[in-house]
Design a protein around this motif. Structure first.
Motif, PDB file in Angstrom:
ATOM      1  N   THR A  56      -1.957   3.977  -2.823  1.00 46.56           N
ATOM      2  CA  THR A  56      -0.876   3.438  -1.981  1.00 46.56           C
ATOM      3  C   THR A  56       0.419   4.242  -2.107  1.00 46.56           C
ATOM      4  N   THR A  87      -1.591  -4.189  -0.114  1.00 50.38           N
ATOM      5  CA  THR A  87      -2.583  -3.408  -0.847  1.00 50.38           C
ATOM      6  C   THR A  87      -1.831  -2.544  -1.860  1.00 50.38           C
ATOM      7  N   GLU A 145      -0.274   0.702   3.690  1.00 51.63           N
ATOM      8  CA  GLU A 145      -1.499  -0.076   3.492  1.00 51.63           C
ATOM      9  C   GLU A 145      -2.674   0.855   3.231  1.00 51.63           C
ATOM     10  N   LEU A 147      -5.928  -0.418   3.178  1.00 48.56           N
ATOM     11  CA  LEU A 147      -6.836  -1.562   3.372  1.00 48.56           C
ATOM     12  C   LEU A 147      -8.294  -1.191   3.111  1.00 48.56           C
ATOM     13  N   LEU A 150      -9.644  -1.907  -0.418  1.00 49.08           N
ATOM     14  CA  LEU A 150      -9.751  -3.269  -0.967  1.00 49.08           C
ATOM     15  C   LEU A 150     -10.564  -4.240  -0.113  1.00 49.08           C
TER      16      LEU A 150
END
Ligand code: UT7
Length: 331
Positions: A56, A87, A145, A147, A150
């Protein structure tokens, strides 16, 4: 202070997307889906995903550095950092701490705004504007993000929707600023169950049993309900922010909505009576990038020459919570 110095708004914008492209055909190899379904239902054709060694804060840093370059500012001019993300780099501390260190700023306040899903960046932008009005000279706002790292890669209901990205803005006071004329935001927590990731908090702590079922990655979403709320709230927020600024829809040169789904964007456009050419759309290229979505689309529109000096640009977003927000900017 003289009147011409009184504008609070964007001093610079930047964004970053990872190199690696993942197409709908790539998803066909992994879950029971098709390019046709994804295009028809969402408009998404491809999305970017992080490299193995990217996290991130790497994305946040790249976007932040570009925003600083665009603002022609050195990092020591930044007085506060807000990172909107769901995230984060690690669970504790927040991503803003890592970003503060990597950027090499002074020991300024830095904090995350998490949990508001895709509305995070506009909420953070609203906050940053208030902080500048309260006396900070320049606030760095990042929406980032990762994403794809995760989410549940076996859940076709959600996995095909998302992508990784970061967008950043330096907000400050200057005669040159692209002025934020008004901002609005709202929350309806009564509908939180239609878009949630439940495992990992105190209600449903992380356990091996839950992890074995992939529940720690499972975004529980009622797509149709989210769709309806998104259209309703993004349109409503757009009307509200225009009213606050005393401006009219037909003065808006470009609408930059959260890039969730092409059908959602078209439905918002229809409600606001805006033709496609006045709506910024990049969801086909990047998918839904959460809190990075609005600053990424805005930065790309600006770089592509779609926004001219004097243009009125309307940003609108919604996300889990439900939260929504809209910001009106005079470029
Ligand atoms: O930023 C906020 C994040 N969330 C969103 O923005 C989501 C908003 N909602 C949407 O974008 C849409 O509701 C979706 C794209 C998620 C779904 O589109 P829809 O037109 O509302 O489809 P649906 O929920 O009515 O589902 C239709 C069918 C279902 O099958 P059955 O039950 O009718 O047999 C799903 O199981 O499509 C199925 N389906 C899929 N099929 C192929 C769901 N995901 C997929 C998939 N590939 N990836």
């Amino acid at each position: 202070m003289t009147m011409h110095q009184d504008k609070v708004g964007f001093l610079g914008l930047g964004s970053y997307t990872p190199q690696q492209v993942m197409t709908n055909e790539d998803w066909e190899q992994l879950v029971d889906t098709s390019d046709e379904w994804i295009r028809q239902r969402t408009g998404i054709e491809r999305r970017r995903i992080v490299a193995e060694d990217e996290n991130t804060v790497d994305l946040a840093l790249a976007a932040a550095e570009r925003a600083l370059t665009a603002a022609d500012l050195s990092v020591d001019k930044i007085d506060e950092i807000i990172v909107a993300t769901d995230t984060p780099e690690v669970y504790l501390p927040d991503t803003a701490s890592f970003l503060q260190h990597r950027l090499g700023t002074r020991s300024i306040p830095a904090y995350d705004l998490g949990g508001s899903g895709c509305a995070g960046f506009l909420q953070a932008l609203d906050l940053a504007r208030s902080r500048v009005i309260c006396g900070k000279d320049r606030v760095l706002v990042v929406g980032v993000e990762v994403l794809t790292r995760l989410m549940d890669w076996t859940d076709r209901n959600t996995c095909v929707l998302f992508g990784d990205a970061a967008g950043a803005a330096v907000v400050g006071r200057s005669s040159e600023a692209r002025e934020i004329l008004a901002a609005t935001a709202g929350t309806d927590g009564s509908r939180s169950e239609i878009l949630t990731l439940e495992v990992g908090g105190t209600r449903k702590p992380f356990t091996v049993e839950r992890a074995e079922q992939n529940l720690h990655r499972r975004i529980v979403m009622n797509g149709r309900e989210v769709f309806k709320e998104a259209v309703r709230r993004m349109s409503q927020a757009a009307h509200e922010v225009l009213e606050l600024a005393g401006r009219k829809l037909d003065e808006v040169a470009l609408l930059v909505p959260h890039q969730a789904n092409l059908r959602i964007l078209r439905a918002v456009g229809k409600r606001l009576n805006l033709p496609d050419e006045r709506i910024c759309i990049n969801v086909h290229e990047y998918g839904n990038t959460g809190s990075a979505s609005v600053p990424l689309a805005l930065d790309q529109a600006l770089s592509a020459g779609r926004i001219r000096s004097g243009d009125l640009v309307l940003l609108t977003s919604f996300g889990a919570g439900f939260h929504w927000a809209a910001v009106l900017v005079q470029f």
